[in-house]
Scaffold this active site. Sequence first.
Site, PDB file in Angstrom:
ATOM      1  CB  SER A 131      -0.942  -0.042   1.207  1.00 55.63           C
ATOM      2  OG  SER A 131      -1.904   0.969   1.155  1.00 55.63           O
ATOM      3  CG  ASP A 175      -2.899  -0.622  -2.423  1.00 53.93           C
ATOM      4  OD1 ASP A 175      -2.892   0.548  -2.009  1.00 53.93           O
ATOM      5  OD2 ASP A 175      -3.449  -1.554  -1.805  1.00 53.93           O
TER       6      ASP A 175
END
Length: 448
Positions: free
Chosen positions: A103, A244
Amino acid sequence: MTRKLFGTDGVRGRANSDPMTAEMAMRLGAAAGRYFRRDGRNGHRVVIGKDTRLSCYMLETALTAGLTSTGMNVLLLGPVPTPAVGFLTRSMRADLGIMISASHNPAHDNGIKFFGPDGFKLSDEAETEIENIVAGQIRPAEPQNMGNVRRIDDGRGRYVEYAKTTFPARQRLDGMKVVVDCANGAAYRAAPDVLYELGADVVRIGVTPNGLNINHGVGSTHPEAAAQAVLDNQADLGICLDGDADRVILIDEKGRVADGDQLMALMAGRWAEQGRLDGGALVATVMSNLGLERFLDTRGLRLERTKVGDRYVVERMREGGFNLGGEQSGHIVMTDYATTGDGLIAGLQFLAAMAETGQTASELVHQFDPVPQLLKNVRYAAGSDPLAAQNVQRAITSGETRLNGTGRVLIRKSGTEPLIRVMAEAEDEIMLREVVDSIVEAVENAAA
């Protein structure tokens, strides 16, 4: 069994160090394959997406080996946003979806997230069962039942087409200039393509990934780059995604940053007016600002709070039948459109509001005055527990007493890093700083 592998968002750690090693990824793949092939049938399939980290090659290959060894057929999507994996898992009738990403974390970290056949992240119970299988003997498939592998070349294109359908069919973005910062991450091609195809004049930054520069000085955790690009290009809006692309931070035309709380306030208010806000409530975490709660109260709406983590937001949304939720950090979950946070689709909904109302980003993005909030992080050694120290507990109790009735204190461990997060809110900013600093000092002394 106590969970050791799975945190608040899958398995995460430093690449090539436990648990983010090729060996562990292979065991996780094999365990997930065994979990989803409990009926013994052949033909089960899994889709795998990834972001742009160098370590994704290693983890993708290892996961594929583990999955095929237990009979799963693997479909490789290449670099796609996390929400694309959720969408394509369901669209392609797969039994399992996997996203390889850490992430918003730096390039030296990585993670593995699992999605069920419905496109939603796996429950704690399912992850615990997979962890139990990892810890035991994993029975491989018979040679004739091993899985195969296919590369899906149009996975990104399928997601691009779907994302465009979430934007009102009769509207276009002609005449709008939009800065999109893709954090050198998974959406570096998909997000600009969607905006361009909807008619926007697109200024692209963070779209040159090299395996090591994801989230480095760009993206939702570093919105200053997009803010400067908005000013330099006289753009109407800046959209900052993370590595992401499951979270978004917005920049108005004046270069000012707006977090997820402001976007959720806008969407909750609009959806309530349109009769679209299911359950008359917004679901957010304990980190969301007190100002958001007050904003909703004045409109007869509720704020349902959960633990930190978009998966817990989604779980509460599904339990209560709510369709809007998210996190201050920029995860915006709209289950009318997606099964997880989707930064691009959230940005599109904001652009739709601009197009429908004719208002500027600055007019729309500031929905409420936030209560002053201060967050500081303290790193600690893995395995230790600074929060258990008596001096830390005394400092927390003292802070809560000082803020009683005028604010709140929230202390928690990060679910993805060895950090203690010390957060407080209060109208009195001097008192706020004193309370946070006293707790931070106590935690630092305990962690030393």
